[in-house]
Design a protein around this motif. Structure first.
Motif, short mmCIF file in Angstrom:
data_model
loop_
_atom_site.label_atom_id
_atom_site.label_comp_id
_atom_site.label_asym_id
_atom_site.label_seq_id
_atom_site.Cartn_x
_atom_site.Cartn_y
_atom_site.Cartn_z
N ASP A 241 22.17 86.68 36.56
CA ASP A 241 21.72 87.39 35.37
C ASP A 241 20.31 87.95 35.61
O ASP A 241 19.46 87.27 36.18
N THR B 54 20.12 82.96 39.83
CA THR B 54 21.05 83.38 38.78
C THR B 54 21.43 84.84 38.97
O THR B 54 20.60 85.67 39.36
N ARG C 109 16.19 85.93 40.08
CA ARG C 109 17.08 86.49 39.06
C ARG C 109 17.85 87.68 39.63
O ARG C 109 17.39 88.35 40.54
N SER D 36 21.60 79.56 35.21
CA SER D 36 20.32 79.50 34.49
C SER D 36 20.51 79.18 33.01
O SER D 36 19.66 79.50 32.21
#
Lengths: 428, 450
Positions: A37, A35, A77, A11
């Protein structure tokens, strides 16, 4: 099983540019951005400024939820890619679920490389690659009185400057003979080193840590609980005490998920001029990709932001089948570095090949330094400290292999002005 | 407006006009930094060692590299204005944007320690009026694309026009501007030939259209407009006619409608001949031009034939002498000018007779490559072969795009085949007519505005 036409993993800059490039050509094909994260997209490059407090942690995001909604991108995410099953075009995630893709981009970036120093697993230390790392380090530097930074690359030097500015005693330990090795030459590195030592930092280049151990000393203050310290033993036998240890000795690509997959990789994921891996339907870009270098036919790691963006865009165009795709010209190293109110810019090769000509000028009073490397009249690299020139223009001079022989003297005297003149005449 | 797909205003630099005085940089530094330090200007004129002056200025790229390489989200492209905005609070002074930009459009301002770039002064760039030589222009043509593009195209898709003809542009854009409450008259000529009257029993427009005779266009349109007024309905009465239908046999009804001040907009698309029927000469064909009825060859009786032997009739000036509500000349090479005039003509047509004369190069009849239409139209203006002006009874006649330093008329003549045969005497005749026509219109402009 969840299905998507395009699966973009990562990302940051490469991934985001790929999303934009895909959407330029294919406005509706299903697109998922995955991602590990937990945060919205941000750039690792901005993190030193989160550490210093200059950038607010919630003000650094490069895209918001609305962007992904507007672009018809599903954003997942906080979930890492665990394994890649290219034989059935499926990505296995850390939570055990799978996503079937038609085309996948691996833009998974890199993680700090932790050197195998004896005792490193017995001490607590910081790294700086994620936003969470940065907010932790931001809190820690405020407490630090005596810090050690391992590694004098740009991440380490940024952190060292931040520590100096909050009043901590700082020692930077670097294995190489000079700091910022690979970005700047010895004179430039000397100017940088002097700025640090003038501000009270200690720079130990050509020095190696051979042992790490928890420190007997306690660095706690009455207001905060004691932080466990670290004792570092150097090759010379000398020891350093630290209440804060930052390990910034480089990065390694994130590609553990390739274990057992046929995707060819060396130091990074090996990609073609269109960022395609050795396996159908799999592309890679950014800090985890190993692509052609501009100055060499070998595939190199060129883990810098502008290259990540360029590679991401090429990968996105290739994945979407955009006929406007131009092949990757090869990575050109580019770096900028701001330190104690001064700046350093490096564009191009730092190596001096046989037959090359090196021109320099250095004004010790002002600290202005310029170095340019030419071969057959063409610029290969240019470096400046406190000497501003347009890096993007210089990069074009290199990429276009423009013969600067007729203007070489003027160019060295005034790289900014002469660069702009050639730009305006040649590719305006 | 959408994030992408819009057109934007831009600062244009004409290096040929620049003498390097630096007034633009002083103006920029003054506005942006409160100093007269030219090195701090966002626009940088570079003195080229060998010749002339070069420019470094943010191009406000559609696909800006500075934005893509900014790690702090400090640079963003404003979808409405097109300007790339710099957010000082987010910027971390890393200078990566200066490495991303290939045009030196964003650079370190040593005076502030931050990067700086042009923001077009919110649509009123200080550098442009500061230039004493006209080397900088703020181009606002984007308005036409953005606004007009959103209006409904009232012409049928697809046309039977010649390749490279600019009349499609005129028809579509004029109808877009006048809108759906319009009755359109298109007498015989290229416009019906291209499809306005339709094919296979359907019309070629989404507004009512009729096909009068060459002789009676203005008369019929006047009657239709009056009938609509009688029943209380507001419509725009629009004619799009060729120069033949207006200046030759159509002139009687045109002159009559103008004299009676009928409420209509009469647009003449002047391609200087009867181009759709085989390129015959009209009274608007210029001196020396080849047409199928003014041929080039041996001639007869020992008199070689060298194209048209008479000068063109200046129809728009004749219309001025009707004291119409509005008369103007226009060119598709100057669309902003054309649009301004279309706006004013439409407005005037609600009060009385409005006349718009558009010079329209003909790729087929004038013999030039199909990609050269705008260039030929531009050359006509740049040489003063045609002049762009407007007239109304209150303000008189005024030039809208005066050309102070015209190119020699040969630059225009050489751009096409219909003048290829000209003798030096013929060329000097044409050049002297250009001078004479300019003096004549200038005299009118002077007299009527005095």
């Amino acid at each position: 099983m969840e299905q998507t036409k395009y699966l973009v993993v990562g990302s940051s800059h490469a991934a985001l540019e790929a999303v934009t490039a895909i959407r330029m050509h294919d406005a509706t094909g299903s697109l998922t951005l995955l991602t590990r994260d937990p945060h919205l997209p941000y750039s690792p490059t901005v993190l030193p400024y989160v550490v210093s407090g200059r950038s607010a942690p919630d003000g650094i995001f490069l895209r918001d939820e609305k962007f992904f909604a507007d672009q018809g991108v599903q954003l997942k995410r906080g979930t890492a890619l665990k394994a890649l099953h290219t034989e059935r075009n499926a990505a296995e995630l850390a939570d055990g679920s799978e996503i079937a893709y038609e085309k996948i981009l691996l833009a998974t970036g890199a993680s700090p490389a932790i050197p195998p120093i004896p005792g490193i697993d017995t001490v607590s230390y910081h790294v700086l690659r994620t936003l969470d790392d940065a907010t932790r380090l931001n809190a820690a530097i405020k407490q630090s009185k005596q810090a050690v930074v391992l590694g004098a690359g740009l991440v380490g030097m940024h952190a060292a400057e931040n520590l100096v500015k909050v009043g901590a005693g700082v020692t930077v330990v670097e294995m190489a003979k000079q700091l910022t090795d690979g970005y700047f030459d010895a004179i430039a590195a000397g100017l940088i080193e002097k700025a640090f030592t003038d501000n009270g930092a200690r720079i130990l280049t050509g020095s190696r840590v051979v042992k790490l151990a928890p420190s007997a000393a306690s660095f706690g203050t009455p207001a905060t609980p004691a932080t466990p310290g670290v004792t570092l033993t150097l090759e010379s036998g000398a020891t350093l005490e630290a209440d804060l240890l930052l390990v910034a000795t480089g990065v390694k690509p994130n590609m553990d998920y390739l274990v057992g997959s046929p995707v060819e990789h060396d130091r990074g994921i090996l990609v073609s001029d269109t960022m395609q891996s050795s396996v159908a339907n799999v592309w890679s870009a950014g800090d985890c990709a190993q692509a052609k270098g501009f100055f060499t036919d070998d595939k190199v790691m060129n883990a810098i932001l502008p290259d990540a963006a360029e590679q991401g865009r090429i990968a996105g165009m290739a994945m979407a089948g955009d006929s406007g795709l131009k092949k990757y010209p090869g990575g050109v190293p580019l770096n900028t570095y701001h330190f104690f109110g001064r700046h350093a810019i490096s564009v191009g090769s730092s190596k001096v090949p046989e037959g090359a000509e090196v021109l320099t000028r250095f004004d010790e009073v002002s600290g202005r330094y310029l170095k340019a490397i030419f071969k057959n009249g063409c610029l290969l690299g240019i470096y400046g400290v406190n000497e501003f020139f347009d890096g993007g223009v210089m990069c074009q001079l290199i990429l276009r292999r423009i013969d600067l022989s007729p203007v070489k003297e003027r160019f060295l005297a005034e790289p900014m002005t002469v660069g702009r003149e050639i730009m305006s005449k040649t590719w305006r | 407006m959408a994030m992408f797909g819009g057109a934007y205003n831009t600062i244009a630099f004409d290096a040929a006009q620049c003498d390097g005085c630096g007034d633009c940089m002083t103006a920029c530094a003054t506005v942006k930094t409160g100093t007269v330090d030219k090195t701090r200007s966002r626009i940088q004129i570079v003195d080229s060692a060998d010749d002339g002056f070069e420019l470094a200025l943010c191009r406000q790229c559609g696909d800006p590299k500075c934005v893509t390489v900014c790690p702090a989200g400090a640079l963003t492209k404003d979808g409405a204005s097109g300007v790339i905005d710099w957010n000082a609070a987010k910027c971390v002074d890393c200078l990566l944007c200066t490495v991303g930009c290939a045009y030196a459009g964003i650079a370190l301002d040593a005076g502030s320690g931050h990067v700086a770039k042009c923001d077009t002064c919110d649509g009123a760039p200080a550098c442009v009026p500061a230039c004493p030589h006209g080397a900088l222009k703020y181009i606002t043509t984007s308005r036409i694309y953005n606004e007009v593009g959103d209006w409904e195209d009232l012409f049928a898709p697809g046309l039977a026009g010649c390749q490279g003809c600019n009349t499609e542009l005129l028809m579509r854009h004029t109808l877009r501007r006048v809108g759906p409450d319009t009755v359109l008259a298109t007498p015989p000529g290229c416009v019906p030939g291209m499809g306005s009257v339709g094919f296979n029993g359907t019309t070629g427009t989404k507004v009512p259209v009729f096909h009068p005779l060459l002789t009676n266009t203005a008369a019929m349109l006047a009657g239709i407009k009056r009938q609509y007024k009688r029943v209380g309905r507001e419509v725009n009465a629009l004619a799009i006619a060729g120069d033949g239908g207006a200046s030759d046999v159509g002139f009687q009804s045109l002159s009559g409608a103008a004299e009676r001040n009928e409420q209509m907009l009469f647009m003449v698309v002047d391609n200087e001949g009867y181009m759709n029927t085989g390129m015959q000469r009209s009274s608007c064909t210029p001196y020396g031009a080849w047409t199928s009825t003014t041929p080039v060859g041996q001639g007869s009786g020992g008199m070689p034939s060298q194209g048209k032997t008479q000068d063109a009739k200046n129809l728009p000036l004749i219309m001025v002498n009707h004291r119409c509500e509005y008369v103007a000349t226009a060119s598709t090479a100057y669309m902003e000018d054309l649009y301004d005039k279309l706006d004013r003509a439409l407005e005037a047509s609600k009060r009385g007779f409005a006349y718009l004369h558009v010079y329209s190069p003909c790729t087929t009849g004038w013999r030039f490559p199909t990609n050269q239409n705008m260039e030929v139209a531009r050359k006509a203006v740049e040489t003063n072969f045609v002049m762009l002006w407007e007239y109304n009874p209150r303000d008189g006649l005024q030039f809208t795009r005066p050309v102070d330093d015209p190119l020699p008329v040969t630059d225009y003549l050489k751009a096409m085949g219909r003048f290829r045969h000209l003798s030096p005497d013929q060329i000097s005749h044409i050049q002297s007519k250009v001078v004479e026509n300019l003096a004549f219109v200038k005299q009118m402009a002077h007299r009527q505005s005095a």
